[in-house]
Scaffold this motif. Structure first.
Motif, PDB file in Angstrom:
ATOM      1  N   TRP A  69       6.497  -0.985   4.426  1.00  0.00           N
ATOM      2  CA  TRP A  69       5.623  -2.130   4.016  1.00  0.00           C
ATOM      3  C   TRP A  69       4.255  -1.646   3.601  1.00  0.00           C
ATOM      4  N   TYR A  70       3.796  -0.623   4.269  1.00  0.00           N
ATOM      5  CA  TYR A  70       2.471  -0.080   3.870  1.00  0.00           C
ATOM      6  C   TYR A  70       2.531   0.531   2.488  1.00  0.00           C
ATOM      7  N   SER A  73       2.826  -2.089  -0.062  1.00  0.00           N
ATOM      8  CA  SER A  73       1.525  -2.722  -0.381  1.00  0.00           C
ATOM      9  C   SER A  73       0.643  -1.813  -1.196  1.00  0.00           C
ATOM     10  N   ARG A  74       0.788  -0.506  -1.134  1.00  0.00           N
ATOM     11  CA  ARG A  74      -0.038   0.461  -1.853  1.00  0.00           C
ATOM     12  C   ARG A  74       0.524   0.794  -3.221  1.00  0.00           C
ATOM     13  N   GLU A 135      -2.357  -9.698   3.857  1.00  0.00           N
ATOM     14  CA  GLU A 135      -3.208  -8.779   3.097  1.00  0.00           C
ATOM     15  C   GLU A 135      -2.627  -8.504   1.723  1.00  0.00           C
ATOM     16  N   SER A 136      -1.278  -8.327   1.705  1.00  0.00           N
ATOM     17  CA  SER A 136      -0.635  -8.074   0.419  1.00  0.00           C
ATOM     18  C   SER A 136      -0.782  -9.266  -0.507  1.00  0.00           C
ATOM     19  N   ARG A 139      -4.253  -9.348  -1.607  1.00  0.00           N
ATOM     20  CA  ARG A 139      -4.488  -8.282  -2.588  1.00  0.00           C
ATOM     21  C   ARG A 139      -3.900  -8.664  -3.934  1.00  0.00           C
ATOM     22  N   ARG A 140      -2.611  -9.182  -3.878  1.00  0.00           N
ATOM     23  CA  ARG A 140      -2.008  -9.586  -5.135  1.00  0.00           C
ATOM     24  C   ARG A 140      -2.795 -10.712  -5.782  1.00  0.00           C
TER      25      ARG A 140
END
Length: 650
Positions: A69-70, A73-74, A135-136, A139-140
């Motif tokens: 998942w990290y 997200s990156r 957060e994702s 961020r998106r």
């Protein structure tokens, strides 16, 4: 999970291309079912694998799940996934991913502690997953907002550049319109000015039309008047024609009388010569005997009837020559004076004038010491000034018509054997008629073509063409200054005036004349400057002012002379002394029957005959041998002596 970056998507894609997706897909057994997507499209799925049997397997699963998942997200390749394609699969994935462990944990064989730890780990994992998802999502959303903002910024930048281009276009349009407006304004001003000028011209034309109409009416009236006067003018014309004929007749008579008067003057002198006589006297006009030449003609020395004479031949084809001939015969045939050249006779056939011969030439030659002649002493120069003043006074007071010489200069002043001066060349002299307003005043002679010698001509005569007796006074002033200084006439008045003002008159006096007495030289300098004034009104009068200065100077000069000198008479009413011309050199008495000897001097007939009869063959004046013993009566001099005696008897 994203299978690859959006830019690598294609319809033929069957497997993930991202390293993270490939690693997760090839990982060991996992209870999760994984959906791999790219650009909102499902690429493939990884089914659920055998669950882990120990706690270490769950830890490994947690780490891998968290890492996946990290990494998800990156991963920059998953940014492009659409909102509809990401939310639903993720929820399904979440349910499938987290449902299996719970079911497996509920199976027998797990104690309460392990279950609590697993439950706590699952709860933490779920919270972490939520946080990562939030957060994702943020961020998106931020990336979508940024992308939207970038697109808006690009659109705004395009709009800004478009606005700038439009602004430049508008500014150029405004400048062009402003220029066009200014040009239009200038054109309007020009049209306005032209309209204004046209209105003014219209007004002027209307005024002119009014004036022309008025003038036309006046012209019609004048025409009517002229018609009335036409007959009167025709009558006057006939009358004028009659008067013209009468005037022409009178003019012819006057011309005939004038010619008769000239002939009478010639006959009175008994001096009518023929052309043959003149030719014989000059040996056919031999160049050796020529003693002068000018624009008027030539002067020859000759022997006429046993007398040495000067013969002037004027140009017969020149109107000026004919005019000078008639003028000299008329003047010299009428006036007589000891200081005027005596006219012995004339020849109308050859336009010749016969004068007494003066052996010492002109004053101009003597001042220049031509032919090595000795210089004139200051006494002789003073006497010449006296004699010229006497001659001019006589001419200006002549009755009934005063005479103005008009060409007084040293070249026209001739010297006889005794250095007595005589004025000649009366070719351009003028007779003045007496004014009716005053007996002393005379009318002016006017001409548009002044004639004479420039350096001696009256400046006012040059500018106005008016010739008066004071024009001769100006010429006399220049001659006085020349006799004092021996200089040329150009600017001589300025030189003498400057010397007088500085007290240096002695520096400009002619040293060849001898030691001028300062008092006399100073008086003559002041007199010459007064006579040479530019203004005619400031010049002195000859009879009243000049004569009172010159006469005492002449007497003083005669007393200081080394030998006696005989001054010419002025012919003034108050002068009683006998002129030197009238005195016989032998008897020293006034002559009654003057005769000319071969030496050119005039003697009393009785005296010269006694001299010759006593055996002398030389001249009593020069002691030179005489060429012959013949004597010629000097009838001209005898006539002058008789006229002088008659005036003094009155």
């Amino acid at each position: 999970m994203g299978a690859a970056a959006d830019k690598h998507y294609s319809k033929k894609m069957k497997r993930p291309k991202s390293k993270t997706a490939l690693g997760l897909m090839e990982a060991e057994a996992s209870p999760c079912k994984i959906w791999f997507t790219c650009k909102g499209q499902l690429i493939c799925t990884r089914p659920t694998r055998t669950p882990l049997s120990s706690m270490d397997s769950w830890d490994e699963f947690g780490r891998r799940s968290q890492s996946s998942w990290y990494n998800l997200s990156r991963n920059d390749d998953a940014i492009s996934v659409s909102e509809s394609a990401t939310h639903h699969p993720m929820h399904e994935s979440d349910d499938d991913h987290f449902s299996s462990p719970f079911h497996e944990l509920e199976n027998p064989g797990a104690d309460a502690e392990m279950y609590g730890r697993l439950e706590e780990a699952l709860r933490e994992t779920q919270e972490s997953k939520k946080e990562v998802f939030e957060e994702s999502t943020k961020r998106r959303k931020a990336e979508l907002d940024l992308l939207s903002a970038l697109q808006k910024a690009k659109e705004l930048e395009k709009l800004y550049h478009h606005e700038i281009r439009q602004r430049k276009t508008i500014e150029e349009t405004l400048v062009r319109q402003a220029q066009e407006l200014e040009a239009t304004k200038i054109q309007c001003d020009t049209i306005y000015d032209q309209l204004h000028d046209a209105e003014e011209q219209k007004a002027v034309l209307e005024q002119r039309m009014t004036e022309m109409e008025s003038a036309l009416r006046d012209g019609e009236e004048k025409l009517a008047t002229s018609k009335c006067l036409l007959e009167a003018l025709q009558a006057d014309k006939e009358k004028l024609q009659q008067e013209r004929d009468a005037a022409a007749t009178a003019a012819a008579e006057l011309r005939q009388k004038s010619e008769q008067r000239i002939s009478m003057a010639t006959e009175a002198l008994n001096t009518e010569f023929s052309a043959v006589e003149l030719e014989q006297a000059t040996r056919s006009f031999d160049e050796v005997l020529k003693i002068g030449e000018g624009g008027f003609g030539c002067v020859y020395k000759g022997s006429l009837r046993s007398t040495t004479v000067a013969i002037k031949l004027l140009h017969p084809k020149s109107l000026q020559g004919q005019s000078e001939f008639n003028q000299e015969v008329a003047v010299l045939g009428r006036v007589r004076h000891p200081n005027l050249v005596a006219l012995i006779g004339s020849c109308r056939e050859a336009f010749g004038l016969v004068y007494e011969y003066l052996p010492n030439g002109s004053l101009e030659d003597r001042l220049a010491c031509a032919n090595d002649t000795p210089p004139l002493t200051w006494q002789v120069r003073t006497r010449i000034i006296y004699e010229m003043c006497s001659a001019l006074t006589f001419l200006h007071s002549n009755k009934p018509h005063p005479v103005v010489h008009g060409d007084l200069k040293p070249a026209n002043i001739l010297l006889d054997a005794n250095l007595v001066s005589k004025l000649g060349d009366f070719g351009i002299c003028r007779l003045l008629t007496q004014s009716g307003t005053s007996t002393a005043a005379t009318t002016l002679y006017r001409t548009t073509t002044p004639r004479g010698t420039f350096a001696y001509m009256d400046p006012e005569f040059l500018s106005s063409g008016e010739l008066t007796p004071r024009s001769d006074v100006y010429s006399l002033g220049i001659i006085i200054l020349q006799l004092l200084t021996g200089r040329r006439p150009q600017k001589i008045a300025e030189v003498v005036e400057d010397a007088v003002e500085k007290g240096e008159l002695h520096t400009v006096l002619d040293p060849s004349a001898g030691a001028w007495p300062f008092v006399q030289a100073n008086q003559l300098a002041h007199l010459g400057l007064r006579c040479a004034e530019m203004s005619r009104r400031r010049r002195p009068d000859l009879a009243r002012e000049v004569w009172t200065v010159v006469e005492p100077l002449m007497k003083a000069a005669s007393l200081t002379a080394r030998r006696p000198t005989f001054a010419a008479s002025s012919a003034l009413p108050d002068e009683a002394s006998t002129p030197s011309y009238f005195v016989c050199p032998i008897f020293q008495e006034m002559m009654n029957d003057p005769h000319i000897a071969a030496d050119g001097f005039t003697y009393e007939a009785e005296a010269i005959r006694g001299w010759l009869d006593s055996g002398h063959d030389t001249s009593p004046m020069t002691n030179l041998k005489l060429a012959h013993r013949e004597l010629t009566p000097n009838r001209g001099l005898r006539s002058v002596i008789l006229e002088w005696q008659q005036q003094h008897r009155q």
